[in-house]
Design a protein around this motif. Structure first.
Motif: not given
Length: 282
Positions: A65-69, A75-79, A128-130, A203-208
């Motif tokens: 969840i955090t990595a996708i943010a 911002p970390p606030r979103a995570a 991502n939908k969230f 890693l690519s899927k979560d962080f790009g």
């Protein structure tokens, strides 16, 4: 106070002798292994002077969840908002049930347009939908976490999200790289060796980010020390899924075990590059 029977006194004495014997034979590390074997695997996140416990699967999902943010430039606030929401909705577990047709980390409903059941049960898709919905909430970064979560979820008990704010903020701070060396996991050895190519794909899927695979290791070069610590923390949190056994960054390393030392980062004799992370699966 009633007196214990002779039989109970003998049993208590025997238990004391067993504990002493264990300490004498295997030492303190052996006792740690015994304690973790009984209590189970666990992860701990520490930030701002507070420590919180996660089960390994929960830590893995919270890290995703955090990595996708981070990947989306949020911002970390979103995570923090997303993690608090998942804590209330599913205990940050990818559950296949819920109220009516609710599913997954955020209890999203296919009938309400969140996607198919298969899509919603993909943590990356549902996260991502969230975020797609969250970024449409005007001023969400200045709102209380519970209010922002409720603006997305429209729950019957929207105030309940607030109780999870502390743990959500600490986890987001660590896995976004704001707080360094704040996450560790005491884990059993993987049943089978992890696949470094699958780890690089996740890693690519979560962080790009692109990881360089060499043998059983994945090396990731980032643009800053904070970004490197974000990847390193993610790698530890997701080790239960990837089979990672060692993560090294900036002269520190995490080594997989059931000992208390696995809940922290050890300093190494060599100084690693502050922007490079090495993740080993064997």
């Amino acid at each position: 106070m009633p007196r214990r029977s002779p039989g109970r006194r003998r049993l208590a004495a025997l238990l004391v002798l067993v504990v002493v014997a264990v300490v004498g034979v295997v030492g303190w590390r052996g006792v740690q292994r015994l304690v973790h074997a009984v209590s189970g695997e666990q992860c701990e996140v520490t930030a701002g002077g507070s420590t919180y416990s996660w089960a390994p699967d929960q830590a893995s999902n919270a890290a995703a969840i955090t990595a996708i943010a981070v990947k989306r430039g949020l911002p970390p606030r979103a995570a923090s908002i997303a993690i608090a929401t998942a804590m209330q909705e599913s205990k940050v577990r990818n559950v296949r049930f819920g109220d009516r047709d609710s599913l997954g980390l955020f209890q999203q409903r296919p009938s309400q347009g969140w996607g198919t059941a298969e899509q919603i049960l993909d943590p990356e898709y549902s996260t991502n939908k969230f975020y797609d919905a969250l970024v449409k909430v005007r001023g969400y970064t200045e709102m209380d976490i519970a209010a922002a979560a409720q603006a997305v979820q429209r729950s019957a008990a929207g105030e309940a999200y607030a109780q999870h704010e502390g743990q959500a903020r600490a986890t987001a701070s660590v896995v976004s790289g704001q707080t360094h060396a704040g996450l560790g996991c005491a884990l059993r050895d993987p049943e089978a060796a992890g696949d470094p190519h699958e780890l690089a794909a996740l890693l690519s899927k979560d962080f790009g980010l692109t990881g360089r695979v060499s043998g059983s290791t994945v090396t990731v070069t980032t643009g800053s020390a904070d970004a490197a610590w974000a990847v390193a923390s993610w790698a530890v949190a997701r080790a239960t899924d990837t089979g990672a056994v060692r993560v090294a960054v900036d002269g520190r390393q995490w080594v997989r075990s059931m000992e208390d030392s696995a809940l922290t980062w050890r300093r190494t004799d060599t100084t690693g590059a502050p922007t490079t992370v090495v993740i080993a699966t064997a």
